[in-house]
Design a protein around this motif. Structure first.
Motif, PDB file in Angstrom:
ATOM      1  N   GLU A  85      33.036  44.590  42.840  1.00  0.00           N
ATOM      2  CA  GLU A  85      32.737  43.338  42.128  1.00  0.00           C
ATOM      3  C   GLU A  85      34.045  42.704  41.645  1.00  0.00           C
ATOM      4  N   PRO A  86      34.165  41.369  41.747  1.00  0.00           N
ATOM      5  CA  PRO A  86      35.436  40.750  41.334  1.00  0.00           C
ATOM      6  C   PRO A  86      35.607  40.707  39.820  1.00  0.00           C
ATOM      7  N   PHE A  87      36.841  40.762  39.397  1.00  0.00           N
ATOM      8  CA  PHE A  87      37.218  40.586  37.983  1.00  0.00           C
ATOM      9  C   PHE A  87      36.411  41.497  37.040  1.00  0.00           C
ATOM     10  N   VAL A  88      36.548  42.791  37.232  1.00  0.00           N
ATOM     11  CA  VAL A  88      35.862  43.732  36.340  1.00  0.00           C
ATOM     12  C   VAL A  88      36.846  44.507  35.448  1.00  0.00           C
ATOM     13  N   CYS A 139      34.545  34.712  43.034  1.00  0.00           N
ATOM     14  CA  CYS A 139      34.938  35.479  44.219  1.00  0.00           C
ATOM     15  C   CYS A 139      36.452  35.391  44.387  1.00  0.00           C
ATOM     16  N   ASN A 140      36.948  35.893  45.462  1.00  0.00           N
ATOM     17  CA  ASN A 140      38.389  35.887  45.730  1.00  0.00           C
ATOM     18  C   ASN A 140      38.668  35.298  47.110  1.00  0.00           C
ATOM     19  N   VAL A 141      39.920  34.904  47.314  1.00  0.00           N
ATOM     20  CA  VAL A 141      40.307  34.443  48.647  1.00  0.00           C
ATOM     21  C   VAL A 141      40.151  35.616  49.630  1.00  0.00           C
ATOM     22  N   TYR A 148      45.660  29.077  35.079  1.00  0.00           N
ATOM     23  CA  TYR A 148      46.315  30.390  35.000  1.00  0.00           C
ATOM     24  C   TYR A 148      45.365  31.511  35.409  1.00  0.00           C
ATOM     25  N   HIS A 149      45.932  32.545  35.988  1.00  0.00           N
ATOM     26  CA  HIS A 149      45.170  33.757  36.246  1.00  0.00           C
ATOM     27  C   HIS A 149      44.976  34.469  34.906  1.00  0.00           C
ATOM     28  N   PRO A 150      43.775  34.988  34.627  1.00  0.00           N
ATOM     29  CA  PRO A 150      43.585  35.669  33.332  1.00  0.00           C
ATOM     30  C   PRO A 150      44.579  36.814  33.097  1.00  0.00           C
ATOM     31  N   VAL A 169      37.780  31.103  41.900  1.00  0.00           N
ATOM     32  CA  VAL A 169      38.326  31.865  43.033  1.00  0.00           C
ATOM     33  C   VAL A 169      39.647  32.520  42.645  1.00  0.00           C
ATOM     34  N   GLY A 170      39.659  33.837  42.662  1.00  0.00           N
ATOM     35  CA  GLY A 170      40.893  34.589  42.402  1.00  0.00           C
ATOM     36  C   GLY A 170      41.587  34.898  43.717  1.00  0.00           C
ATOM     37  N   GLU A 171      42.592  35.757  43.588  1.00  0.00           N
ATOM     38  CA  GLU A 171      43.455  36.023  44.737  1.00  0.00           C
ATOM     39  C   GLU A 171      42.846  37.098  45.662  1.00  0.00           C
ATOM     40  N   ALA A 172      42.652  38.258  45.084  1.00  0.00           N
ATOM     41  CA  ALA A 172      42.152  39.395  45.870  1.00  0.00           C
ATOM     42  C   ALA A 172      41.714  40.477  44.898  1.00  0.00           C
ATOM     43  N   PRO A 173      40.834  41.373  45.320  1.00  0.00           N
ATOM     44  CA  PRO A 173      40.418  42.448  44.418  1.00  0.00           C
ATOM     45  C   PRO A 173      41.588  43.355  44.043  1.00  0.00           C
ATOM     46  N   GLY A 174      41.555  43.862  42.807  1.00  0.00           N
ATOM     47  CA  GLY A 174      42.518  44.871  42.382  1.00  0.00           C
ATOM     48  C   GLY A 174      41.869  46.245  42.489  1.00  0.00           C
ATOM     49  N   ALA A 175      42.514  47.243  41.862  1.00  0.00           N
ATOM     50  CA  ALA A 175      42.032  48.625  42.009  1.00  0.00           C
ATOM     51  C   ALA A 175      40.605  48.803  41.477  1.00  0.00           C
ATOM     52  N   GLU A 176      40.324  48.233  40.315  1.00  0.00           N
ATOM     53  CA  GLU A 176      38.989  48.449  39.725  1.00  0.00           C
ATOM     54  C   GLU A 176      37.908  47.722  40.508  1.00  0.00           C
ATOM     55  N   GLU A 177      38.267  46.532  41.006  1.00  0.00           N
ATOM     56  CA  GLU A 177      37.307  45.746  41.781  1.00  0.00           C
ATOM     57  C   GLU A 177      37.003  46.465  43.095  1.00  0.00           C
ATOM     58  N   ASP A 178      38.053  47.048  43.677  1.00  0.00           N
ATOM     59  CA  ASP A 178      37.916  47.794  44.928  1.00  0.00           C
ATOM     60  C   ASP A 178      36.978  48.993  44.751  1.00  0.00           C
TER      61      ASP A 178
HETATM   62  N1  URA Z   1      42.568  39.576  40.231  1.00  0.00           N
HETATM   63  C1  URA Z   1      42.023  38.752  41.134  1.00  0.00           C
HETATM   64  O1  URA Z   1      42.636  37.782  41.569  1.00  0.00           O
HETATM   65  N2  URA Z   1      40.771  39.024  41.547  1.00  0.00           N
HETATM   66  C2  URA Z   1      40.050  40.028  41.082  1.00  0.00           C
HETATM   67  O2  URA Z   1      38.915  40.177  41.506  1.00  0.00           O
HETATM   68  C3  URA Z   1      40.656  40.867  40.115  1.00  0.00           C
HETATM   69  C4  URA Z   1      41.903  40.630  39.718  1.00  0.00           C
END
Ligand code: URA
Length: 223
Positions: free
Chosen positions: A91-94, A119-121, A193-195, A78-87
């Protein structure tokens, strides 16, 4: 099993469509609805919520980012929230951090298609990648809780301080949240850690790898 609040809401809506504002309470129907809901899968849940407008991020997002992966995964990231590319992609973490996450997963013999769900929070991108607001988390976290109920993972891994703090509802440093198995509504949860942090600071790669070795061992033992 007793019906949940979303089952009850759905039942009441159907009741209102059929009979208007007069309420005919039928406990048996409520239980049938709850049982039907047990068969609900992730894709029908995604369909149900993907037009969400509960917070202001609904009007600024390009795409709703529900999650990706194996619906029966034992490992939920579980990540935090989508960033620009995910938006953009839905899809999360792309982005770059996601590519690194894929490499880490390969190193523990997993992938986003193989026994992992990501997924993300928050399901929608906060403008300028700011931290999620408490009010946004309050609106969105029930979706994550329901995803967790449907996936039923063995272990949840929060990626980064913000995801860890948000899920555990504490204001502690990442350092103090690491190296512990926490409890998230009955499911063990680890924080690492967050990647993106690993991309910024190469020195964090070794401790992150130590965390993923613990994750691998934990899941192998539980299997
Ligand atoms: N960082 C996040 O926490 N989530 C994503 O989906 C992308 C970057």
């Amino acid at each position: 099993m007793s019906p949940r609040s979303d089952d009850i809401r759905r039942y009441l809506r159907q009741n209102q469509e059929l009979f208007g504002d007069e309420l005919f309470l039928d406990i048996k129907s409520l239980n049938v609805l709850a049982e039907e809901n047990d068969n609900e899968d992730l894709s029908s849940f995604e369909e149900e919520i993907c037009e969400c407008q509960k917070c202001s991020l609904g009007s600024t997002r390009s795409k709703f980012v529900f999650g990706v992966g194996d619906p029966d995964a034992s490992l939920l990231l579980v990540g935090e929230a989508p960033g620009a590319e995910e938006d953009k992609k839905g899809e999360p973490f792309v982005g770059r951090a996601g590519k690194l996450l894929d490499k880490i997963l390969a190193a523990i013999d997993r992938s986003r298609e193989k026994d992992v769900y990501i997924c993300n929070v928050l399901k929608c991108r906060p403008p300028n990648n700011r931290d999620p607001l408490r009010s946004e988390v309050e609106q969105c976290e029930p979706y994550l809780l329901h995803q967790i109920r449907l996936i039923n993972p063995t272990l949840i891994v929060a990626l980064g301080r913000v995801a860890g703090q948000t899920l555990l509802n504490v204001d502690k440093s990442l350092k103090s949240l690491r190296n512990t198995f926490h409890d998230y509504n009955g499911t063990p949860l680890m924080v690492t850690y967050h990647p993106a942090a690993l991309l910024r600071n190469q020195d964090l790669k070794r401790p992150a790898w130590e965390d993923f070795k613990v994750i691998k061992e934990f899941l192998e033992k539980k299997n």
